[in-house]
Design a protein around this motif. Sequence first.
Motif, PDB file in Angstrom:
ATOM      1  N   VAL A 134      26.176  11.253  21.025  1.00 51.72           N
ATOM      2  CA  VAL A 134      26.137   9.825  21.436  1.00 51.72           C
ATOM      3  C   VAL A 134      27.122   9.159  20.340  1.00 51.72           C
ATOM      4  N   MET A 135      28.187   9.105  20.770  1.00 51.33           N
ATOM      5  CA  MET A 135      29.080   8.421  19.530  1.00 51.33           C
ATOM      6  C   MET A 135      29.548   7.009  20.085  1.00 51.33           C
ATOM      7  N   ARG A 136      29.047   6.600  21.350  1.00 54.22           N
ATOM      8  CA  ARG A 136      29.489   5.221  21.604  1.00 54.22           C
ATOM      9  C   ARG A 136      27.984   4.770  22.330  1.00 54.22           C
ATOM     10  N   HIS A 137      28.092   3.268  22.217  1.00 53.93           N
ATOM     11  CA  HIS A 137      26.850   2.667  22.925  1.00 53.93           C
ATOM     12  C   HIS A 137      27.350   2.890  24.396  1.00 53.93           C
ATOM     13  N   GLY A 138      26.537   3.521  25.259  1.00 49.08           N
ATOM     14  CA  GLY A 138      26.628   3.967  26.434  1.00 49.08           C
ATOM     15  C   GLY A 138      26.413   5.362  26.848  1.00 49.08           C
ATOM     16  N   ASP A 139      26.703   6.153  25.793  1.00 51.86           N
ATOM     17  CA  ASP A 139      26.552   7.683  25.860  1.00 51.86           C
ATOM     18  C   ASP A 139      25.037   7.796  25.711  1.00 51.86           C
ATOM     19  N   PHE A 140      24.662   9.015  26.273  1.00 49.36           N
ATOM     20  CA  PHE A 140      23.182   9.368  26.348  1.00 49.36           C
ATOM     21  C   PHE A 140      22.809  10.790  25.601  1.00 49.36           C
ATOM     22  N   LEU A 141      21.584  10.747  25.100  1.00 47.58           N
ATOM     23  CA  LEU A 141      21.190  12.157  24.411  1.00 47.58           C
ATOM     24  C   LEU A 141      21.361  13.433  25.486  1.00 47.58           C
ATOM     25  N   ASP A 142      21.878  14.443  25.359  1.00 49.21           N
ATOM     26  CA  ASP A 142      22.133  15.773  26.065  1.00 49.21           C
ATOM     27  C   ASP A 142      20.416  16.164  26.105  1.00 49.21           C
ATOM     28  N   PRO A 143      20.112  16.432  27.310  1.00 54.10           N
ATOM     29  CA  PRO A 143      18.712  16.852  27.592  1.00 54.10           C
ATOM     30  C   PRO A 143      18.197  18.246  26.644  1.00 54.10           C
ATOM     31  N   ASN A 144      19.351  18.895  26.308  1.00 54.01           N
ATOM     32  CA  ASN A 144      19.048  20.232  25.628  1.00 54.01           C
ATOM     33  C   ASN A 144      18.956  19.809  24.261  1.00 54.01           C
ATOM     34  N   ALA A 145      19.467  18.650  23.766  1.00 57.12           N
ATOM     35  CA  ALA A 145      19.259  17.969  22.334  1.00 57.12           C
ATOM     36  C   ALA A 145      17.840  18.674  21.766  1.00 57.12           C
ATOM     37  N   ARG A 146      18.051  19.174  20.442  1.00 57.22           N
ATOM     38  CA  ARG A 146      16.567  19.391  19.843  1.00 57.22           C
ATOM     39  C   ARG A 146      16.360  17.898  18.776  1.00 57.22           C
ATOM     40  N   GLU A 178       0.769  -1.117   0.028  1.00 58.80           N
ATOM     41  CA  GLU A 178       0.007   0.005  -0.142  1.00 58.80           C
ATOM     42  C   GLU A 178       0.809   1.261   0.083  1.00 58.80           C
ATOM     43  N   GLY A 179       2.020   0.853   0.075  1.00 55.79           N
ATOM     44  CA  GLY A 179       2.965   2.360   0.331  1.00 55.79           C
ATOM     45  C   GLY A 179       4.292   1.891  -0.467  1.00 55.79           C
ATOM     46  N   MET A 180       5.430   2.446   0.083  1.00 57.08           N
ATOM     47  CA  MET A 180       6.862   2.353  -0.651  1.00 57.08           C
ATOM     48  C   MET A 180       7.669   1.591   0.228  1.00 57.08           C
ATOM     49  N   LEU A 181       8.348   0.614  -0.529  1.00 57.88           N
ATOM     50  CA  LEU A 181       9.337  -0.139   0.365  1.00 57.88           C
ATOM     51  C   LEU A 181      10.690   0.629  -0.130  1.00 57.88           C
ATOM     52  N   CYS A 182      11.319   0.999   0.826  1.00 57.04           N
ATOM     53  CA  CYS A 182      12.944   1.430   0.408  1.00 57.04           C
ATOM     54  C   CYS A 182      13.726   0.268   0.681  1.00 57.04           C
ATOM     55  N   SER A 183      14.394  -0.143  -0.595  1.00 59.17           N
ATOM     56  CA  SER A 183      14.997  -1.237  -0.538  1.00 59.17           C
ATOM     57  C   SER A 183      16.673  -0.918  -0.192  1.00 59.17           C
ATOM     58  N   ASP A 184      17.004   0.263  -0.153  1.00 59.51           N
ATOM     59  CA  ASP A 184      18.319   0.435   0.167  1.00 59.51           C
ATOM     60  C   ASP A 184      18.486   1.731   1.414  1.00 59.51           C
ATOM     61  N   SER A 185      17.704   0.897   2.546  1.00 59.30           N
ATOM     62  CA  SER A 185      17.957   1.781   3.706  1.00 59.30           C
ATOM     63  C   SER A 185      19.098   1.101   4.596  1.00 59.30           C
ATOM     64  N   TYR A 186      19.940   2.047   5.152  1.00 60.37           N
ATOM     65  CA  TYR A 186      21.148   1.535   5.999  1.00 60.37           C
ATOM     66  C   TYR A 186      21.155   2.316   7.346  1.00 60.37           C
ATOM     67  N   SER A 187      21.486   1.467   8.464  1.00 60.54           N
ATOM     68  CA  SER A 187      21.906   1.968   9.503  1.00 60.54           C
ATOM     69  C   SER A 187      23.194   2.759   9.629  1.00 60.54           C
ATOM     70  N   HIS A 188      23.208   3.857  10.234  1.00 59.58           N
ATOM     71  CA  HIS A 188      24.455   4.664  10.063  1.00 59.58           C
ATOM     72  C   HIS A 188      25.500   4.394  11.346  1.00 59.58           C
ATOM     73  N   TYR A 189      24.841   3.625  12.248  1.00 62.88           N
ATOM     74  CA  TYR A 189      25.800   3.283  13.479  1.00 62.88           C
ATOM     75  C   TYR A 189      24.952   1.851  13.958  1.00 62.88           C
ATOM     76  N   PRO A 190      25.376   0.798  13.772  1.00 66.20           N
ATOM     77  CA  PRO A 190      24.901  -0.650  13.936  1.00 66.20           C
ATOM     78  C   PRO A 190      24.758  -1.099  15.276  1.00 66.20           C
ATOM     79  N   VAL A 191      24.259  -0.148  16.102  1.00 65.33           N
ATOM     80  CA  VAL A 191      24.112  -0.463  17.793  1.00 65.33           C
ATOM     81  C   VAL A 191      22.896   0.604  18.349  1.00 65.33           C
ATOM     82  N   CYS A 192      22.384   0.025  19.256  1.00 69.85           N
ATOM     83  CA  CYS A 192      20.882   0.806  19.684  1.00 69.85           C
ATOM     84  C   CYS A 192      21.268   2.293  19.791  1.00 69.85           C
ATOM     85  N   MET A 193      22.131   2.676  20.958  1.00 68.49           N
ATOM     86  CA  MET A 193      21.955   4.144  21.376  1.00 68.49           C
ATOM     87  C   MET A 193      22.455   5.055  20.297  1.00 68.49           C
ATOM     88  N   PRO A 194      23.549   4.865  19.543  1.00 61.83           N
ATOM     89  CA  PRO A 194      24.092   5.940  18.696  1.00 61.83           C
ATOM     90  C   PRO A 194      23.012   6.256  17.535  1.00 61.83           C
TER      91      PRO A 194
END
Length: 459
Positions: free
Chosen positions: A72-84, A40-56
């Motif tokens: 958030v450059m490493r798994h274990g970093d967290f998002l700055d509360p001021n991040a937009r 019913e929509g569009m399958l994007c066949s060439d979508s890729y993770s830019h950092y293959p682990v959860c948090m980043p």
Amino acid sequence: MPERSPNVLWIVADQLRYHALGVSGDPNVATPAIDALAAEGMLCSDSYSHYPVCMPVRAGLMTGQYGHVNGVMRHGDFLDPNARTVAHAFAEDGYRTSYVGKWHLAPESGAAMVSPQGWAGQDFWVHPRMRGGFQDWYGFNISNNYYETYITSREKVEPVRLEGHQTDALTELSIDYLRGQATVAAAAGQPWFHVISYESPHPGRGGAPEDGLYPVPDQYRSRHAPADLKLRPNVPPASQVDARQQLAGYYRLIEHLDAAIGRLLSTLDETGMADDTLVVLLSDHGEMGGSHGLRNKQVPYEESLHVPLVLRWPGRLPAGVTWDHLVSGVDIGPTTLGLCGVPVPAEMQGVDHAAALLAPGAPPLRDAVLVQWEDTRFAFGDHPYRAVRTKRYTHVVARDESFCLTFDHANDPYELDDLSRREEARELRRALDATLLEELRRVGEDAPGYVSERVDPTR
């Protein structure tokens, strides 16, 4: 620009690889709801993770920025509360924003927590300042237990234990929200942006002992006998027994998740909001599933990087189309905003593909997807690298020379023939080195020292 602003539903799966769907050709799994969504929509066949682990990668989904920019450059970093985030952009344009499920962008203790009242759960608490700007909240940071998950909400500070299997409980929360607050907002002329973020099909605990790391309700437990599974050709013989056991559980979780997604989509139909809602199905990263003898993600192989992305907006996006432009995780926020006519914040680094999606035949906006990986704060992954995935090639430059890789997908779709040390591929590697350096320059990241050393044009 759309005539009216659509509602937006993001459905986020955790560790769902592109190859593990019926619509993408997996012979083992049945995913009728996702397949129907793609039809019913569009399958994007060439979508890729830019950092293959959860948090980043989740930080990139929310901010439209790479890790060296959003912090958030490493798994274990967290998002700055001021991040937009994308939620801020939607809210500033008049949307009601809401979040259900796994967040994993707040600090984590890595241990179960018990209160004087007796409740327990892993890292459920996300401080209101760290909820990414979402107005309505029914989330948790991380659980990794499908039968012992706790959430907090805007209304209640103390945790609420979810009853039954987590996937079903989160689906019920979203259905209640869509039937309630979302329907009220839509009736008042206010569009909404709702995210449901599942942990499935990520491995977890809970359930029956025979489930292992893939707990499912009873009716799914008998599905997928390991011996009947067809493995990808890049699963080596020594890994095949373990791969079959792993994938049997993985496919059970996926089929359970698919049924939950079907219920969400039916709710849009039943409330009359389907035609006015842009649905985006996505995943943060994939899973190796035994390919190349590996189990999880983190590595720049296709099973780890290649992720599903499906978009449906009746009457606006073409239906039943496979769209083969390169897409990065950092593009999903800007593209969603662009499709809705919401201004894309200047600080977002991702590409807005909206115009190209609305006009099939438009030229692609990306030549490559940049993949980042740094040392993590946990035991796995001590192999930093930078990589690019182009339409044809994967090219990896790593600190550890044995992990430098080059694959030609046109001739080697299962990545069995590494060209990184072939003399006859020297000019190809130089060209891909140049592509990698250009992507790093474009996003404003200084090339790590090992990259600068290894892409010396004289080598």
